[in-house]
Design a protein around this motif. Structure first.
Motif, mmCIF file in Angstrom:
data_model
loop_
_atom_site.group_PDB
_atom_site.id
_atom_site.type_symbol
_atom_site.label_atom_id
_atom_site.label_comp_id
_atom_site.label_asym_id
_atom_site.label_seq_id
_atom_site.Cartn_x
_atom_site.Cartn_y
_atom_site.Cartn_z
ATOM 1 N N UNK A 29 0.838 -1.197 0.000
ATOM 2 C CA UNK A 29 0.000 0.000 0.000
ATOM 3 C C UNK A 29 0.874 1.250 0.000
ATOM 4 N N UNK A 30 1.998 1.219 0.733
ATOM 5 C CA UNK A 30 2.907 2.369 0.753
ATOM 6 C C UNK A 30 3.507 2.594 -0.640
ATOM 7 N N UNK A 31 3.886 1.518 -1.322
ATOM 8 C CA UNK A 31 4.445 1.641 -2.667
ATOM 9 C C UNK A 31 3.391 2.169 -3.647
ATOM 10 N N UNK A 32 2.158 1.666 -3.520
ATOM 11 C CA UNK A 32 1.080 2.130 -4.395
ATOM 12 C C UNK A 32 0.784 3.609 -4.167
ATOM 13 N N UNK A 33 0.776 4.027 -2.914
ATOM 14 C CA UNK A 33 0.527 5.435 -2.605
ATOM 15 C C UNK A 33 1.636 6.323 -3.148
ATOM 16 N N UNK A 34 2.892 5.871 -3.045
ATOM 17 C CA UNK A 34 4.018 6.641 -3.586
ATOM 18 C C UNK A 34 3.914 6.747 -5.108
ATOM 19 N N UNK A 35 3.538 5.649 -5.761
ATOM 20 C CA UNK A 35 3.412 5.665 -7.218
ATOM 21 C C UNK A 35 2.248 6.572 -7.640
ATOM 22 N N UNK A 36 1.145 6.508 -6.915
ATOM 23 C CA UNK A 36 -0.002 7.359 -7.217
ATOM 24 C C UNK A 36 0.356 8.834 -7.013
ATOM 25 N N UNK A 37 1.079 9.134 -5.964
ATOM 26 C CA UNK A 37 1.512 10.516 -5.720
ATOM 27 C C UNK A 37 2.386 11.014 -6.867
ATOM 28 N N UNK A 38 3.267 10.177 -7.380
ATOM 29 C CA UNK A 38 4.126 10.536 -8.521
ATOM 30 C C UNK A 38 3.287 10.814 -9.769
ATOM 31 N N UNK A 39 2.305 9.942 -10.025
ATOM 32 C CA UNK A 39 1.424 10.119 -11.188
ATOM 33 C C UNK A 39 0.661 11.438 -11.074
ATOM 34 N N UNK A 40 0.119 11.707 -9.889
ATOM 35 C CA UNK A 40 -0.632 12.955 -9.682
ATOM 36 C C UNK A 40 0.257 14.179 -9.854
ATOM 37 N N UNK A 41 1.480 14.105 -9.368
ATOM 38 C CA UNK A 41 2.417 15.216 -9.522
ATOM 39 C C UNK A 41 2.740 15.439 -11.000
ATOM 40 N N UNK A 42 2.982 14.353 -11.727
ATOM 41 C CA UNK A 42 3.255 14.477 -13.169
ATOM 42 C C UNK A 42 2.077 15.116 -13.901
#
Length: 173
Positions: free
Chosen positions: A129-142
């Motif tokens: 879940x932590x990895x998914x949240x980090x990846x989602x945060x990166x996508x949102x930032x992009x």
């Protein structure tokens, strides 16, 4: 009959002829004026009729185009609805599959791996879940950065926004 009677009758006949000629000439002039006036009105009405027919044909062509546009929009809406239903079903199926893999395979394996890691002195692995949240945060930032760039481009160029909207519309199909 006397010559003066003959002259008088001739004069009366000529006078009657002249009066008749005058009445008929006046009737002809009046008739000609009426004919000219009515012909002018007829020409005007025919001209208006032609303009009206042209405008009706133009409006019928425009109506046909608008109907075709509405039909295309309805077809696009129906296609989008089909895609939306399909994507919803696929998403639901994938979500069930992801949850099943996570609950039945990943979490038990992670618990076993973490247990072994702790026994040999290593730290636990981070939860997925932590990895998914980090990846989602990166996508949102992009996405945020991309939107900001597009906004700055569209404020500089009004055609840029139309081009992006057209591209976005095509990519949804």
């Amino acid at each position: 009959m006397t010559s003066s009677n003959v002259d008088s009758n001739l004069l009366k006949t000529q006078m009657n002829s002249l009066e008749l000629l005058q009445r008929k000439t006046q009737s002809l002039v009046d008739c000609k004026a009426t004919l000219m006036s009515k012909t002018e009105v007829l020409d005007s009405k025919k001209s208006l009729l032609q303009e009206t027919n042209s405008e009706r044909q133009r409006l019928q062509r425009e109506k046909k185009l608008l109907r075709e546009m509405l039909q295309n929009i309805n077809q696009d809406l129906e296609s989008l609805q089909e895609v939306e239903q399909s994507l919803t079903k696929e998403s639901d199926d994938l979500e069930r599959s992801v949850n099943k893999i996570k609950n039945e395979q990943y979490e038990p394996l992670q618990d076993q791996v973490n247990e072994i890691r702790l026994k040999i002195g290593l730290n636990k692995l981070p939860h997925i879940q932590q990895e998914l949240e980090a990846r989602l945060a990166k996508i949102l930032e992009d996405r945020r950065v991309k939107w900001q760039q597009e906004e700055s481009e569209s404020s500089a160029s009004p055609t840029g926004k139309r081009r992006r909207l057209a591209t976005a519309s095509r990519s949804r199909r």
